[in-house]
Scaffold this active site. Structure first.
Site, PDB file in Angstrom:
ATOM      1  N   LYS A  41      63.528  58.303 114.389  1.00 55.52           N
ATOM      2  CA  LYS A  41      62.728  57.083 114.585  1.00 55.52           C
ATOM      3  C   LYS A  41      63.428  55.871 113.975  1.00 55.52           C
ATOM      4  O   LYS A  41      64.327  56.015 113.137  1.00 55.52           O
ATOM      5  CB  LYS A  41      61.337  57.278 113.984  1.00 55.52           C
ATOM      6  CG  LYS A  41      61.328  57.561 112.491  1.00 55.52           C
ATOM      7  CD  LYS A  41      59.944  58.040 112.026  1.00 55.52           C
ATOM      8  CE  LYS A  41      59.941  58.311 110.543  1.00 55.52           C
ATOM      9  NZ  LYS A  41      58.662  58.872 110.081  1.00 55.52           N
ATOM     10  N   TYR A 261      70.613  28.032  97.357  1.00 60.12           N
ATOM     11  CA  TYR A 261      69.370  27.287  97.557  1.00 60.12           C
ATOM     12  C   TYR A 261      68.573  27.177  96.260  1.00 60.12           C
ATOM     13  O   TYR A 261      68.410  28.157  95.532  1.00 60.12           O
ATOM     14  CB  TYR A 261      68.497  27.982  98.610  1.00 60.12           C
ATOM     15  CG  TYR A 261      68.993  27.769 100.029  1.00 60.12           C
ATOM     16  CD1 TYR A 261      69.016  26.498 100.600  1.00 60.12           C
ATOM     17  CD2 TYR A 261      69.436  28.836 100.794  1.00 60.12           C
ATOM     18  CE1 TYR A 261      69.475  26.308 101.901  1.00 60.12           C
ATOM     19  CE2 TYR A 261      69.884  28.657 102.089  1.00 60.12           C
ATOM     20  CZ  TYR A 261      69.909  27.377 102.639  1.00 60.12           C
ATOM     21  OH  TYR A 261      70.353  27.196 103.920  1.00 60.12           O
TER      22      TYR A 261
END
Ligand SMILES: *Cc1c(COP(=O)(O)O)cnc(C)c1O
Length: 366
Positions: A41, A261
Protein backbone atom coordinates in the site's frame (compact mmCIF):
# COMPACT_ATOMS: atom_id res chain seq x y z
CA UNK A 1 8.98 11.32 -13.12
CA UNK A 2 12.71 11.72 -13.75
CA UNK A 3 13.39 8.29 -12.30
CA UNK A 4 16.71 7.71 -13.98
CA UNK A 5 18.58 11.02 -13.98
CA UNK A 6 20.80 11.05 -10.91
CA UNK A 7 23.23 13.15 -12.96
CA UNK A 8 20.89 16.15 -12.88
CA UNK A 9 19.07 15.42 -9.61
CA UNK A 10 19.28 17.39 -6.39
CA UNK A 11 18.47 14.30 -4.35
CA UNK A 12 18.82 10.60 -5.06
CA UNK A 13 16.85 7.77 -3.51
CA UNK A 14 18.65 4.42 -3.73
CA UNK A 15 16.47 1.37 -3.23
CA UNK A 16 18.20 -1.95 -2.59
CA UNK A 17 15.86 -4.61 -3.93
CA UNK A 18 18.33 -7.31 -2.83
CA UNK A 19 17.95 -6.18 0.77
CA UNK A 20 14.17 -6.08 0.32
CA UNK A 21 14.11 -9.69 -0.89
CA UNK A 22 16.49 -10.74 1.90
CA UNK A 23 14.08 -9.16 4.40
CA UNK A 24 11.16 -11.05 2.90
CA UNK A 25 13.09 -14.34 3.11
CA UNK A 26 14.01 -13.60 6.71
CA UNK A 27 10.34 -13.07 7.56
CA UNK A 28 9.46 -16.31 5.75
CA UNK A 29 11.95 -18.18 7.94
CA UNK A 30 10.38 -16.65 11.05
CA UNK A 31 6.83 -17.54 9.95
CA UNK A 32 6.85 -21.25 9.13
CA UNK A 33 3.10 -21.61 9.73
CA UNK A 34 2.19 -20.17 6.33
CA UNK A 35 3.17 -17.84 3.51
CA UNK A 36 4.39 -14.29 3.97
CA UNK A 37 2.59 -11.68 1.88
CA UNK A 38 3.97 -8.35 0.72
CA UNK A 39 2.04 -5.26 1.80
CA UNK A 40 2.44 -2.73 -1.01
CA UNK A 41 0.00 0.00 0.00
CA UNK A 42 0.93 3.67 -0.37
CA UNK A 43 3.22 2.93 -3.31
CA UNK A 44 5.02 0.25 -1.27
CA UNK A 45 5.56 2.67 1.61
CA UNK A 46 6.95 5.24 -0.80
CA UNK A 47 9.54 2.94 -2.41
CA UNK A 48 7.65 2.31 -5.66
CA UNK A 49 5.01 -0.41 -5.80
CA UNK A 50 5.74 -1.74 -9.31
CA UNK A 51 9.45 -2.38 -8.69
CA UNK A 52 8.83 -3.81 -5.23
CA UNK A 53 6.03 -6.02 -6.59
CA UNK A 54 8.23 -7.41 -9.36
CA UNK A 55 11.13 -8.13 -7.02
CA UNK A 56 8.96 -9.93 -4.46
CA UNK A 57 7.07 -11.87 -7.11
CA UNK A 58 10.33 -12.99 -8.70
CA UNK A 59 11.51 -14.16 -5.26
CA UNK A 60 8.40 -16.34 -4.94
CA UNK A 61 5.94 -14.16 -3.03
CA UNK A 62 2.37 -14.93 -4.13
CA UNK A 63 0.19 -12.92 -1.72
CA UNK A 64 -0.04 -9.15 -1.85
CA UNK A 65 -2.03 -6.46 -0.10
CA UNK A 66 -2.73 -2.84 -0.97
CA UNK A 67 -5.14 -0.40 0.66
CA UNK A 68 -7.05 0.86 -2.38
CA UNK A 69 -8.59 -0.62 -5.50
CA UNK A 70 -6.69 1.76 -7.74
CA UNK A 71 -3.42 0.68 -6.10
CA UNK A 72 -4.35 -2.90 -6.97
CA UNK A 73 -5.28 -2.08 -10.56
CA UNK A 74 -1.90 -0.40 -11.06
CA UNK A 75 0.07 -3.57 -10.28
CA UNK A 76 -2.36 -6.41 -11.07
CA UNK A 77 -0.65 -7.33 -14.34
CA UNK A 78 2.76 -7.56 -12.65
CA UNK A 79 1.61 -10.32 -10.30
CA UNK A 80 0.37 -13.35 -12.27
CA UNK A 81 -0.81 -16.31 -10.26
CA UNK A 82 -1.01 -14.25 -7.08
CA UNK A 83 -3.65 -13.16 -4.64
CA UNK A 84 -3.90 -9.37 -4.61
CA UNK A 85 -6.16 -8.08 -1.84
CA UNK A 86 -7.54 -4.63 -1.02
CA UNK A 87 -7.52 -3.87 2.70
CA UNK A 88 -9.93 -0.93 2.67
CA UNK A 89 -12.74 -3.14 1.42
CA UNK A 90 -15.37 -2.67 -1.23
CA UNK A 91 -16.42 0.78 -2.35
CA UNK A 92 -20.09 0.38 -3.41
CA UNK A 93 -20.37 -0.01 -7.16
CA UNK A 94 -16.81 -1.28 -7.64
CA UNK A 95 -17.59 -5.00 -7.23
CA UNK A 96 -17.45 -5.82 -10.95
CA UNK A 97 -13.97 -4.32 -11.22
CA UNK A 98 -12.72 -6.63 -8.51
CA UNK A 99 -14.10 -9.58 -10.45
CA UNK A 100 -12.82 -8.40 -13.82
CA UNK A 101 -9.26 -8.02 -12.52
CA UNK A 102 -9.17 -10.94 -10.07
CA UNK A 103 -8.71 -8.67 -7.07
CA UNK A 104 -9.71 -9.98 -3.65
CA UNK A 105 -11.69 -7.66 -1.38
CA UNK A 106 -11.16 -7.66 2.38
CA UNK A 107 -14.74 -7.64 3.68
CA UNK A 108 -15.35 -5.97 7.02
CA UNK A 109 -19.05 -5.13 7.16
CA UNK A 110 -22.25 -7.10 6.59
CA UNK A 111 -23.08 -4.62 3.87
CA UNK A 112 -19.89 -5.51 2.00
CA UNK A 113 -20.59 -9.20 2.48
CA UNK A 114 -24.08 -8.79 1.06
CA UNK A 115 -22.72 -6.83 -1.90
CA UNK A 116 -20.05 -9.44 -2.62
CA UNK A 117 -22.56 -12.31 -2.33
CA UNK A 118 -24.83 -10.46 -4.78
CA UNK A 119 -21.87 -10.08 -7.13
CA UNK A 120 -21.24 -13.83 -6.90
CA UNK A 121 -24.86 -14.49 -7.90
CA UNK A 122 -24.48 -12.13 -10.86
CA UNK A 123 -21.17 -13.71 -11.86
CA UNK A 124 -22.67 -17.18 -11.48
CA UNK A 125 -19.65 -18.50 -9.61
CA UNK A 126 -17.94 -18.46 -6.25
CA UNK A 127 -15.77 -15.44 -5.47
CA UNK A 128 -12.73 -15.30 -3.22
CA UNK A 129 -12.66 -12.91 -0.31
CA UNK A 130 -10.86 -12.24 2.94
CA UNK A 131 -13.01 -11.69 6.02
CA UNK A 132 -11.78 -9.03 8.41
CA UNK A 133 -12.66 -9.37 12.09
CA UNK A 134 -12.29 -6.45 14.50
CA UNK A 135 -10.58 -7.53 17.71
CA UNK A 136 -9.75 -4.13 19.12
CA UNK A 137 -8.55 -1.67 16.50
CA UNK A 138 -12.10 -0.40 16.01
CA UNK A 139 -11.48 0.95 12.54
CA UNK A 140 -12.55 -1.75 10.10
CA UNK A 141 -13.69 -5.32 10.41
CA UNK A 142 -16.70 -7.33 11.56
CA UNK A 143 -17.81 -6.77 15.14
CA UNK A 144 -18.76 -9.57 17.49
CA UNK A 145 -22.41 -8.77 16.75
CA UNK A 146 -21.79 -9.02 12.99
CA UNK A 147 -20.07 -12.38 13.46
CA UNK A 148 -23.03 -13.63 15.53
CA UNK A 149 -25.41 -12.59 12.74
CA UNK A 150 -23.30 -14.46 10.17
CA UNK A 151 -23.36 -17.56 12.36
CA UNK A 152 -27.13 -17.34 12.58
CA UNK A 153 -27.54 -16.58 8.87
CA UNK A 154 -24.74 -18.50 7.12
CA UNK A 155 -26.57 -18.22 3.80
CA UNK A 156 -25.45 -14.60 3.64
CA UNK A 157 -22.01 -15.96 2.76
CA UNK A 158 -23.34 -18.07 -0.11
CA UNK A 159 -21.12 -17.66 -3.15
CA UNK A 160 -18.27 -16.21 -1.09
CA UNK A 161 -15.14 -18.29 -0.67
CA UNK A 162 -13.33 -16.88 2.35
CA UNK A 163 -9.71 -17.74 1.67
CA UNK A 164 -8.47 -16.11 4.83
CA UNK A 165 -9.96 -14.60 7.92
CA UNK A 166 -7.83 -11.81 9.32
CA UNK A 167 -7.51 -9.37 12.17
CA UNK A 168 -5.04 -6.56 12.77
CA UNK A 169 -2.92 -6.22 15.90
CA UNK A 170 -3.07 -2.95 17.79
CA UNK A 171 0.28 -3.03 19.63
CA UNK A 172 2.37 -5.79 18.10
CA UNK A 173 5.60 -3.75 18.32
CA UNK A 174 5.21 -3.81 22.12
CA UNK A 175 5.82 -7.52 22.58
CA UNK A 176 4.58 -7.74 26.18
CA UNK A 177 1.46 -5.61 25.70
CA UNK A 178 -1.42 -7.72 27.05
CA UNK A 179 -3.53 -6.48 24.12
CA UNK A 180 -1.62 -8.90 21.89
CA UNK A 181 -2.74 -12.05 23.66
CA UNK A 182 -6.21 -10.61 24.26
CA UNK A 183 -6.61 -10.02 20.53
CA UNK A 184 -5.26 -13.47 19.69
CA UNK A 185 -7.74 -15.12 22.05
CA UNK A 186 -10.66 -13.06 20.87
CA UNK A 187 -9.71 -13.79 17.28
CA UNK A 188 -9.63 -17.55 17.77
CA UNK A 189 -13.06 -17.41 19.41
CA UNK A 190 -14.57 -15.17 16.72
CA UNK A 191 -13.17 -16.98 13.72
CA UNK A 192 -14.66 -20.25 14.89
CA UNK A 193 -17.27 -21.11 12.35
CA UNK A 194 -15.41 -19.75 9.35
CA UNK A 195 -13.89 -23.14 8.79
CA UNK A 196 -11.87 -23.40 5.64
CA UNK A 197 -10.64 -19.83 5.97
CA UNK A 198 -7.07 -19.74 7.18
CA UNK A 199 -6.18 -17.21 9.88
CA UNK A 200 -3.99 -14.18 9.19
CA UNK A 201 -2.77 -12.09 12.12
CA UNK A 202 0.81 -10.96 11.93
CA UNK A 203 1.95 -7.66 10.52
CA UNK A 204 5.72 -6.97 10.62
CA UNK A 205 6.05 -6.82 14.38
CA UNK A 206 3.50 -9.63 14.75
CA UNK A 207 5.91 -11.99 12.99
CA UNK A 208 8.37 -11.34 15.83
CA UNK A 209 5.88 -12.23 18.56
CA UNK A 210 6.93 -15.81 17.90
CA UNK A 211 5.24 -18.99 16.87
CA UNK A 212 2.06 -20.16 18.49
CA UNK A 213 0.17 -17.16 17.21
CA UNK A 214 -1.65 -19.33 14.73
CA UNK A 215 -1.05 -17.01 11.81
CA UNK A 216 -1.14 -18.83 8.49
CA UNK A 217 -0.56 -15.73 6.39
CA UNK A 218 1.72 -12.93 7.55
CA UNK A 219 1.11 -9.40 6.25
CA UNK A 220 4.32 -7.42 6.74
CA UNK A 221 4.96 -4.06 5.18
CA UNK A 222 7.36 -2.00 7.28
CA UNK A 223 9.91 -4.73 8.00
CA UNK A 224 10.28 -5.50 4.30
CA UNK A 225 11.35 -1.90 3.79
CA UNK A 226 13.88 -1.94 6.63
CA UNK A 227 11.86 -0.36 9.44
CA UNK A 228 12.69 -1.93 12.80
CA UNK A 229 9.82 -4.28 13.79
CA UNK A 230 11.31 -4.74 17.27
CA UNK A 231 11.85 -1.13 18.38
CA UNK A 232 13.29 -2.09 21.78
CA UNK A 233 16.01 -4.21 20.19
CA UNK A 234 18.56 -3.82 17.40
CA UNK A 235 16.97 -3.81 13.98
CA UNK A 236 16.96 -7.37 12.59
CA UNK A 237 16.11 -6.15 9.08
CA UNK A 238 18.47 -4.96 6.36
CA UNK A 239 18.40 -1.33 5.31
CA UNK A 240 16.64 -0.88 1.97
CA UNK A 241 16.62 2.90 1.43
CA UNK A 242 19.35 5.49 1.09
CA UNK A 243 18.58 9.14 0.52
CA UNK A 244 21.31 11.56 -0.50
CA UNK A 245 21.04 15.29 -1.12
CA UNK A 246 23.39 17.31 -3.28
CA UNK A 247 25.14 20.32 -1.78
CA UNK A 248 24.27 23.22 -4.09
CA UNK A 249 26.07 26.02 -2.34
CA UNK A 250 28.39 26.69 0.60
CA UNK A 251 28.70 30.16 2.15
CA UNK A 252 30.21 31.91 5.16
CA UNK A 253 27.71 33.44 7.55
CA UNK A 254 29.04 35.99 10.06
CA UNK A 255 28.23 35.92 13.77
CA UNK A 256 24.72 37.14 14.49
CA UNK A 257 23.31 36.61 10.99
CA UNK A 258 20.23 34.45 10.50
CA UNK A 259 19.74 31.49 8.16
CA UNK A 260 16.53 30.59 6.35
CA UNK A 261 12.93 31.77 6.71
CA UNK A 262 12.26 33.91 9.77
CA UNK A 263 15.92 33.61 10.84
CA UNK A 264 15.01 30.94 13.37
CA UNK A 265 18.71 30.10 13.65
CA UNK A 266 21.51 32.66 14.07
CA UNK A 267 25.22 32.09 13.78
CA UNK A 268 26.88 32.07 17.19
CA UNK A 269 30.30 31.73 15.56
CA UNK A 270 31.58 32.31 12.03
CA UNK A 271 29.72 29.52 10.25
CA UNK A 272 29.95 27.71 6.93
CA UNK A 273 26.44 26.93 5.77
CA UNK A 274 25.90 24.15 3.22
CA UNK A 275 22.63 24.35 1.34
CA UNK A 276 21.31 21.00 0.07
CA UNK A 277 18.73 20.46 -2.66
CA UNK A 278 16.05 18.75 -0.62
CA UNK A 279 13.10 20.12 1.30
CA UNK A 280 9.76 19.36 2.79
CA UNK A 281 8.26 18.86 -0.67
CA UNK A 282 10.54 15.83 -0.83
CA UNK A 283 9.34 14.47 2.47
CA UNK A 284 11.99 15.99 4.70
CA UNK A 285 9.58 16.99 7.43
CA UNK A 286 9.50 20.69 8.28
CA UNK A 287 9.38 19.62 11.92
CA UNK A 288 13.10 18.76 11.49
CA UNK A 289 13.85 22.52 11.39
CA UNK A 290 16.70 23.21 13.83
CA UNK A 291 16.66 19.59 15.07
CA UNK A 292 17.57 17.32 12.18
CA UNK A 293 20.95 16.35 10.86
CA UNK A 294 22.68 14.95 7.84
CA UNK A 295 25.92 12.97 7.64
CA UNK A 296 29.10 13.41 5.66
CA UNK A 297 31.90 10.87 5.91
CA UNK A 298 30.07 9.32 8.84
CA UNK A 299 29.99 12.53 10.88
CA UNK A 300 26.88 14.61 11.60
CA UNK A 301 26.09 18.12 10.35
CA UNK A 302 23.35 19.88 12.33
CA UNK A 303 20.36 21.04 10.33
CA UNK A 304 20.07 24.76 11.04
CA UNK A 305 17.17 27.09 10.28
CA UNK A 306 13.86 26.11 8.73
CA UNK A 307 13.50 23.27 6.29
CA UNK A 308 12.06 24.98 3.22
CA UNK A 309 10.22 23.49 0.28
CA UNK A 310 13.21 22.70 -1.91
CA UNK A 311 16.23 23.53 0.22
CA UNK A 312 17.68 22.73 3.62
CA UNK A 313 20.67 24.32 5.35
CA UNK A 314 23.31 22.54 7.42
CA UNK A 315 26.17 23.76 9.58
CA UNK A 316 29.26 22.54 7.73
CA UNK A 317 31.80 24.58 9.70
CA UNK A 318 33.56 21.46 10.94
CA UNK A 319 33.43 19.75 7.55
CA UNK A 320 35.90 21.37 5.14
CA UNK A 321 35.26 18.48 2.73
CA UNK A 322 31.68 19.62 2.17
CA UNK A 323 31.74 21.69 -1.02
CA UNK A 324 29.22 22.24 -3.80
CA UNK A 325 28.59 18.95 -5.55
CA UNK A 326 29.23 16.70 -2.57
CA UNK A 327 26.35 14.57 -1.28
CA UNK A 328 24.95 14.53 2.23
CA UNK A 329 23.44 11.39 3.72
CA UNK A 330 19.86 12.05 4.80
CA UNK A 331 18.94 8.37 5.17
CA UNK A 332 21.65 5.74 5.16
CA UNK A 333 23.99 3.75 7.38
CA UNK A 334 24.30 6.61 9.88
CA UNK A 335 20.63 7.62 9.97
CA UNK A 336 17.82 5.12 9.51
CA UNK A 337 14.23 6.09 8.70
CA UNK A 338 13.47 5.30 12.36
CA UNK A 339 16.26 7.67 13.51
CA UNK A 340 14.97 10.46 11.30
CA UNK A 341 11.47 9.84 12.60
CA UNK A 342 12.59 10.04 16.22
CA UNK A 343 14.05 13.51 15.58
CA UNK A 344 10.71 14.92 14.49
CA UNK A 345 8.20 12.97 16.56
CA UNK A 346 6.86 10.50 14.04
CA UNK A 347 7.60 6.92 13.02
CA UNK A 348 9.59 5.32 10.23
CA UNK A 349 6.36 4.50 8.41
CA UNK A 350 5.52 8.17 8.00
CA UNK A 351 9.08 9.01 6.97
CA UNK A 352 8.97 6.44 4.17
CA UNK A 353 5.42 7.14 2.99
CA UNK A 354 6.28 10.87 2.86
CA UNK A 355 9.17 10.30 0.45
CA UNK A 356 8.70 12.69 -2.43
CA UNK A 357 8.19 12.17 -6.12
CA UNK A 358 11.01 14.22 -7.60
CA UNK A 359 14.06 12.27 -6.51
CA UNK A 360 16.13 10.38 -8.97
CA UNK A 361 15.26 6.83 -7.96
CA UNK A 362 17.93 4.22 -8.46
CA UNK A 363 16.84 0.62 -8.03
CA UNK A 364 19.59 -1.87 -7.28
CA UNK A 365 18.43 -5.26 -8.57
CA UNK A 366 18.01 -8.26 -6.32
C1 LIG B 1 -0.60 -1.75 6.85
C2 LIG B 1 -1.15 -3.03 7.31
C3 LIG B 1 -0.31 -4.14 7.48
C4 LIG B 1 1.20 -4.02 7.40
O1 LIG B 1 1.65 -3.51 8.63
P1 LIG B 1 3.20 -3.33 8.96
O2 LIG B 1 3.22 -2.89 10.38
O3 LIG B 1 3.72 -2.29 8.03
O4 LIG B 1 3.85 -4.64 8.75
C5 LIG B 1 -0.88 -5.36 7.78
N1 LIG B 1 -2.22 -5.48 7.94
C6 LIG B 1 -3.06 -4.43 7.81
C7 LIG B 1 -4.51 -4.63 8.00
C8 LIG B 1 -2.55 -3.17 7.50
O5 LIG B 1 -3.38 -2.13 7.39
Amino acid sequence: MQDHRPDIACAVLDIDLGALVANWRRLCALHPSGPVAGVLKANAYGLGAPRVALALHRAGCRHFFVALLHEALAIRDLLPGSMLAVLNGLIPGSEAEYVAHDITPVLGTLHEIDAWAAMARTAGRGLDAILHIDTGMHRLGLSAADVAILRAEPERLAGIRPRFVMTHLVSSEVADDPLNTAQRDQFSAMRDGFSGARPSLANSSGVFLGEGWGSELARPGAALYGINPTPDQPNPMRAVVRLSARVLSVRDVPVGQGVGYNSTWRAGRPTRIATAGIGYADGLHRALSNRGKAFFDGRPLPLVGRVSMDLTTFDATDHPGVVPGTWLEIIGPNQSPDDLAALCGTNGYEVLTSLGHRFARVYHPA
